[in-house]
Design a protein around this motif. Structure first.
Motif, PDB file in Angstrom:
ATOM      1  N   GLN A  53       0.770  -1.366   0.019  1.00 27.60           N
ATOM      2  CA  GLN A  53      -0.069   0.021  -0.011  1.00 27.60           C
ATOM      3  C   GLN A  53       1.014   1.161  -0.103  1.00 27.60           C
ATOM      4  OE1 GLN A  53      -3.090   0.333   2.878  1.00 27.60           O
ATOM      5  NE2 GLN A  53      -4.212  -1.527   1.966  1.00 27.60           N
ATOM      6  N   ARG A  54       0.339   2.205  -0.898  1.00 26.69           N
ATOM      7  CA  ARG A  54       1.167   3.742  -0.959  1.00 26.69           C
ATOM      8  C   ARG A  54       2.482   3.406  -1.359  1.00 26.69           C
ATOM      9  NH1 ARG A  54      -2.691   5.382   3.359  1.00 26.69           N
ATOM     10  NH2 ARG A  54      -4.326   6.194   2.374  1.00 26.69           N
ATOM     11  N   ARG A  55       3.194   2.492  -1.647  1.00 22.52           N
ATOM     12  CA  ARG A  55       4.549   2.373  -2.029  1.00 22.52           C
ATOM     13  C   ARG A  55       4.535   2.968  -3.538  1.00 22.52           C
ATOM     14  NH1 ARG A  55       8.688  -0.668   0.422  1.00 22.52           N
ATOM     15  NH2 ARG A  55       7.827  -2.077   2.011  1.00 22.52           N
ATOM     16  N   ASP A  56       5.734   3.596  -3.541  1.00 21.62           N
ATOM     17  CA  ASP A  56       6.192   4.201  -4.720  1.00 21.62           C
ATOM     18  C   ASP A  56       6.320   3.249  -5.928  1.00 21.62           C
ATOM     19  OD1 ASP A  56       8.152   5.362  -6.951  1.00 21.62           O
ATOM     20  OD2 ASP A  56       8.255   7.013  -5.531  1.00 21.62           O
ATOM     21  N   PRO A  57       5.645   3.709  -6.857  1.00 26.22           N
ATOM     22  CA  PRO A  57       5.632   2.650  -8.127  1.00 26.22           C
ATOM     23  C   PRO A  57       7.066   2.091  -8.436  1.00 26.22           C
ATOM     24  CG  PRO A  57       4.201   4.378  -8.663  1.00 26.22           C
ATOM     25  CD  PRO A  57       4.873   4.882  -7.350  1.00 26.22           C
ATOM     26  N   LEU A  58       8.180   2.837  -8.376  1.00 29.49           N
ATOM     27  CA  LEU A  58       9.646   2.377  -8.496  1.00 29.49           C
ATOM     28  C   LEU A  58       9.958   1.257  -7.697  1.00 29.49           C
ATOM     29  CD1 LEU A  58      11.267   5.877  -9.046  1.00 29.49           C
ATOM     30  CD2 LEU A  58      10.468   4.211 -10.750  1.00 29.49           C
ATOM     31  N   GLU A  59       9.052   1.020  -6.488  1.00 27.95           N
ATOM     32  CA  GLU A  59       9.598   0.077  -5.744  1.00 27.95           C
ATOM     33  C   GLU A  59       8.609  -1.263  -5.752  1.00 27.95           C
ATOM     34  OE1 GLU A  59      11.159   1.376  -1.216  1.00 27.95           O
ATOM     35  OE2 GLU A  59       9.131   1.593  -1.506  1.00 27.95           O
ATOM     36  N   MET A  60       7.790  -1.066  -6.538  1.00 25.06           N
ATOM     37  CA  MET A  60       6.843  -2.139  -6.403  1.00 25.06           C
ATOM     38  C   MET A  60       7.122  -3.563  -7.009  1.00 25.06           C
ATOM     39  SD  MET A  60       3.636  -2.431  -5.114  1.00 25.06           S
ATOM     40  CE  MET A  60       3.129  -0.683  -5.110  1.00 25.06           C
ATOM     41  N   ALA A  61       7.846  -3.331  -8.028  1.00 21.68           N
ATOM     42  CA  ALA A  61       8.167  -4.749  -8.667  1.00 21.68           C
ATOM     43  C   ALA A  61       9.088  -5.450  -7.766  1.00 21.68           C
ATOM     44  CB  ALA A  61       9.012  -4.662  -9.926  1.00 21.68           C
ATOM     45  N   LEU A  62      10.077  -4.742  -6.955  1.00 18.84           N
ATOM     46  CA  LEU A  62      10.854  -5.447  -6.005  1.00 18.84           C
ATOM     47  C   LEU A  62       9.918  -5.754  -4.643  1.00 18.84           C
ATOM     48  CD1 LEU A  62      13.987  -5.795  -5.868  1.00 18.84           C
ATOM     49  CD2 LEU A  62      13.945  -3.708  -4.607  1.00 18.84           C
ATOM     50  N   MET A  63       9.100  -5.164  -4.326  1.00 19.57           N
ATOM     51  CA  MET A  63       8.261  -5.427  -3.222  1.00 19.57           C
ATOM     52  C   MET A  63       7.179  -6.674  -3.552  1.00 19.57           C
ATOM     53  SD  MET A  63       7.344  -4.839  -0.289  1.00 19.57           S
ATOM     54  CE  MET A  63       6.659  -6.196   0.608  1.00 19.57           C
ATOM     55  N   LEU A  64       6.938  -6.732  -4.734  1.00 23.52           N
ATOM     56  CA  LEU A  64       6.238  -8.193  -5.199  1.00 23.52           C
ATOM     57  C   LEU A  64       7.124  -9.219  -5.291  1.00 23.52           C
ATOM     58  CD1 LEU A  64       4.007  -6.545  -8.024  1.00 23.52           C
ATOM     59  CD2 LEU A  64       3.254  -7.237  -5.662  1.00 23.52           C
ATOM     60  N   ASP A  65       8.318  -9.023  -5.501  1.00 21.33           N
ATOM     61  CA  ASP A  65       9.221 -10.066  -5.588  1.00 21.33           C
ATOM     62  C   ASP A  65       9.447 -10.717  -4.088  1.00 21.33           C
ATOM     63  OD1 ASP A  65       9.841  -9.941  -8.255  1.00 21.33           O
ATOM     64  OD2 ASP A  65      11.765  -9.020  -8.099  1.00 21.33           O
ATOM     65  N   SER A  66       9.349  -9.504  -3.105  1.00 19.56           N
ATOM     66  CA  SER A  66       9.698  -9.979  -1.795  1.00 19.56           C
ATOM     67  C   SER A  66       8.623 -10.757  -1.179  1.00 19.56           C
ATOM     68  CB  SER A  66       9.813  -8.587  -0.912  1.00 19.56           C
ATOM     69  OG  SER A  66      11.009  -8.458  -0.224  1.00 19.56           O
ATOM     70  N   LEU A  67       7.309 -10.341  -1.736  1.00 13.32           N
ATOM     71  CA  LEU A  67       6.194 -10.997  -1.127  1.00 13.32           C
ATOM     72  C   LEU A  67       6.102 -12.340  -1.493  1.00 13.32           C
ATOM     73  CD1 LEU A  67       3.434  -8.461  -1.694  1.00 13.32           C
ATOM     74  CD2 LEU A  67       3.880  -9.464   0.603  1.00 13.32           C
ATOM     75  N   ASP A  68       6.650 -12.523  -2.655  1.00 14.25           N
ATOM     76  CA  ASP A  68       6.709 -14.274  -3.025  1.00 14.25           C
ATOM     77  C   ASP A  68       7.774 -14.759  -2.251  1.00 14.25           C
ATOM     78  OD1 ASP A  68       4.943 -13.824  -5.192  1.00 14.25           O
ATOM     79  OD2 ASP A  68       6.543 -13.643  -6.771  1.00 14.25           O
ATOM     80  N   ILE A  69       8.755 -14.225  -1.692  1.00 14.32           N
ATOM     81  CA  ILE A  69       9.663 -14.786  -0.846  1.00 14.32           C
ATOM     82  C   ILE A  69       9.073 -15.033   0.448  1.00 14.32           C
ATOM     83  CG2 ILE A  69      11.953 -14.189   0.363  1.00 14.32           C
ATOM     84  CD1 ILE A  69      12.983 -12.799  -2.064  1.00 14.32           C
ATOM     85  N   TRP A  70       8.615 -13.867   1.016  1.00 14.28           N
ATOM     86  CA  TRP A  70       7.835 -14.067   2.372  1.00 14.28           C
ATOM     87  C   TRP A  70       6.917 -15.198   2.303  1.00 14.28           C
ATOM     88  CZ3 TRP A  70       9.526 -12.039   6.613  1.00 14.28           C
ATOM     89  CH2 TRP A  70      10.110 -10.653   6.771  1.00 14.28           C
ATOM     90  N   GLY A 353      12.645   9.450  -0.209  1.00 10.70           N
ATOM     91  CA  GLY A 353      11.948   8.201   0.447  1.00 10.70           C
ATOM     92  C   GLY A 353      12.108   6.898  -0.188  1.00 10.70           C
ATOM     93  N   LEU A 354      13.094   7.025  -1.225  1.00 10.69           N
ATOM     94  CA  LEU A 354      13.229   5.581  -1.859  1.00 10.69           C
ATOM     95  C   LEU A 354      14.665   5.290  -1.298  1.00 10.69           C
ATOM     96  CD1 LEU A 354      12.422   6.227  -5.706  1.00 10.69           C
ATOM     97  CD2 LEU A 354      11.282   4.741  -4.071  1.00 10.69           C
ATOM     98  N   PRO A 355      15.090   3.893  -1.154  1.00 12.56           N
ATOM     99  CA  PRO A 355      16.410   3.317  -0.755  1.00 12.56           C
ATOM    100  C   PRO A 355      17.424   3.695  -1.657  1.00 12.56           C
ATOM    101  CG  PRO A 355      15.046   1.528  -1.540  1.00 12.56           C
ATOM    102  CD  PRO A 355      14.278   2.773  -1.412  1.00 12.56           C
ATOM    103  N   ILE A 356      18.818   3.563  -1.224  1.00 17.02           N
ATOM    104  CA  ILE A 356      19.862   3.419  -2.214  1.00 17.02           C
ATOM    105  C   ILE A 356      20.478   2.162  -2.315  1.00 17.02           C
ATOM    106  CG2 ILE A 356      22.399   3.953  -2.308  1.00 17.02           C
ATOM    107  CD1 ILE A 356      21.488   6.869  -1.109  1.00 17.02           C
ATOM    108  N   ILE A 357      20.119   1.344  -3.540  1.00 15.66           N
ATOM    109  CA  ILE A 357      20.579  -0.234  -3.681  1.00 15.66           C
ATOM    110  C   ILE A 357      21.591   0.006  -4.843  1.00 15.66           C
ATOM    111  CG2 ILE A 357      19.888  -2.386  -3.938  1.00 15.66           C
ATOM    112  CD1 ILE A 357      16.912  -1.250  -3.281  1.00 15.66           C
TER     113      ILE A 357
END
Length: 411
Positions: A53-70, A353-357
């Motif tokens: 919810q309310r994540r920046d679209p730039l983070e979303m693909a990485l967040m969905l990858d993470s949900l699959d891992i979780w 508000g975005l990380p540095i990776i």
């Protein structure tokens, strides 16, 4: 002592521990060094909500990858992390939050999220209590989840050790060594560690480690506060947030309640006026406070990595009191919240508000994963895996260019 490894990971939070796990699993010789204890600071001090919810679209693909891992993490690690897919509700009671929520629905559609935009009557049918007075609706994402923030990083570290990683607690990394334009080692309390690669995942301490290399890491320490209630005889099954508070009920019935309006930057010697302006503190509702942390910084308390083995700032008690009062007003059937305990933690925020990776261009062999703010817990497993892919394969299947520090090159 002078030992050699393929990779040194600095920082024993969830990002560093997951990176160490994926590297060790790939067969690399890894040592994880942590100045205090594994999972002692930022990674264990939030609510444990894992969501889109309310994540920046730039983070979303990485967040969905993470949900699959979780979803498969307990089986993968062979350990308990408390994963639960219980859903997340974000209430809004003013036009500003309503507009943000409506705008997010376009992002939800783009990425195929389960998010729904609910009106007031639908919220009343979803939650077992009235929503805040004057509520206009909510975002509801049934596929969002949570995990026990006190278990996850240690579970990753244990799994990394099972794959051959060396875990050093109470072992501060003093400095990063460079030979020419390439990293070659890390000086620690227990001696020098020679290596080909270094991962800096040190949270709020990242800027201190990178500064001697001439690398600016524009992070701001922000203190968040959480209180825990006694066991409640009610099932508050969703993770819920609104303007005044956010909460998540644990499996034991206790409620973790965060003070949303009490996020604070404690002014210290390393606070930079230009950086404070860049962070647009008023927009993000981050308050400035001048108090004991400034006195401690004047006394040199933050000059090295061993003075504070574990950052343990004082909670914002007034903010927690306001959060409890707002929760009590919205839940009249529940006895007034009295905190059993409370705590605070520093989060490292970047201006956007975005990380540095990234894999740093120079010196070669240096990788940075920091600046996650309050969103790092959920996204961390995919970040750790991506850092591992950078090192083992030279690239990752996700475009991480939006998270390059080059976006701050004029800061």
């Amino acid at each position: 002592m002078n030992r050699r490894f393929d990779t040194v990971v600095i920082g024993g939070g969830i990002v560093g521990s997951s990176a160490a796990y994926y590297l060790a699993k790939a067969g690399r010789q890894v040592v994880l060094v942590e100045k205090g204890r594994i999972n002692g600071e930022q990674s264990c001090r939030g609510l444990g909500v894992i969501g889109t919810q309310r994540r920046d679209p730039l983070e979303m693909a990485l967040m969905l990858d993470s949900l699959d891992i979780w979803r498969g993490l307990e089986n993968e690690l062979g350990d308990t992390v408390g994963w639960k897919e219980q859903g997340q509700v974000s209430l809004f009671s003013n036009d500003r939050r309503r507009r943000r929520s409506e705008a997010f629905m376009a992002v939800a559609k783009q990425f195929g999220l389960t998010t729904q935009l609910l009106g007031p009557n639908e919220v009343l049918g979803l939650l077992p209590y009235p929503q805040p007075e004057g509520g206009l609706g909510a975002l509801y994402t049934p596929a969002d989840g949570s995990a026990d923030q006190e278990l996850v990083a240690t579970a990753f570290a244990r799994a990394a050790a099972c794959h051959g990683a060396v875990i050093w607690e109470n072992s501060a990394a003093h400095s990063i060594d460079i030979w020419g334009e390439v990293v070659c080692g890390v000086d620690t309390e227990r001696g020098r560690l020679g290596c080909q690669n270094i991962v800096v995942a040190a949270g709020c301490w990242t800027s201190f480690l990178l500064k001697p290399l001439g690398i600016a890491h524009p992070s701001l320490w922000v203190r968040g506060s959480v209180g825990r209630s006694p066991v409640l005889p009610y099932d508050l099954k969703f993770a819920v947030s609104c303007d005044e508070y956010a909460y998540l009920q644990g499996p034991d019935g206790r409620l973790n309640l965060a003070a949303v309006d009490a996020t604070v930057h404690d002014l210290m010697l390393h606070s930079r006026p230009k950086l404070l302006r860049l962070h647009q503190l008023k927009q993000k509702k981050i308050k400035l406070e001048l108090g004991k942390p400034m006195v401690r910084s004047l006394m040199g308390d933050f000059n090295d990595f061993v003075t504070h083995r574990t950052l343990d700032p004082a909670p914002h008690f007034k903010g927690l009191k306001r959060a409890a009062a707002a929760f009590n007003a919205d839940h009249p059937v529940i006895a007034p919240i009295q905190y059993e305990r409370s705590w605070a933690g520093y989060m490292d925020y970047t201006p956007d508000g975005l990380p540095i990776i990234e894999a740093v261009a120079e010196p070669k062999g240096l990788y940075v994963a920091a600046g996650f703010g309050r969103n790092g817990f959920g996204i961390a497993p995919a970040v750790g895996r991506s850092i591992s892919e950078f090192i083992t394969m030279g690239a990752t299947n996700r475009d991480l260019s939006p998270f390059s520090s080059q976006r701050f090159r004029h800061v």
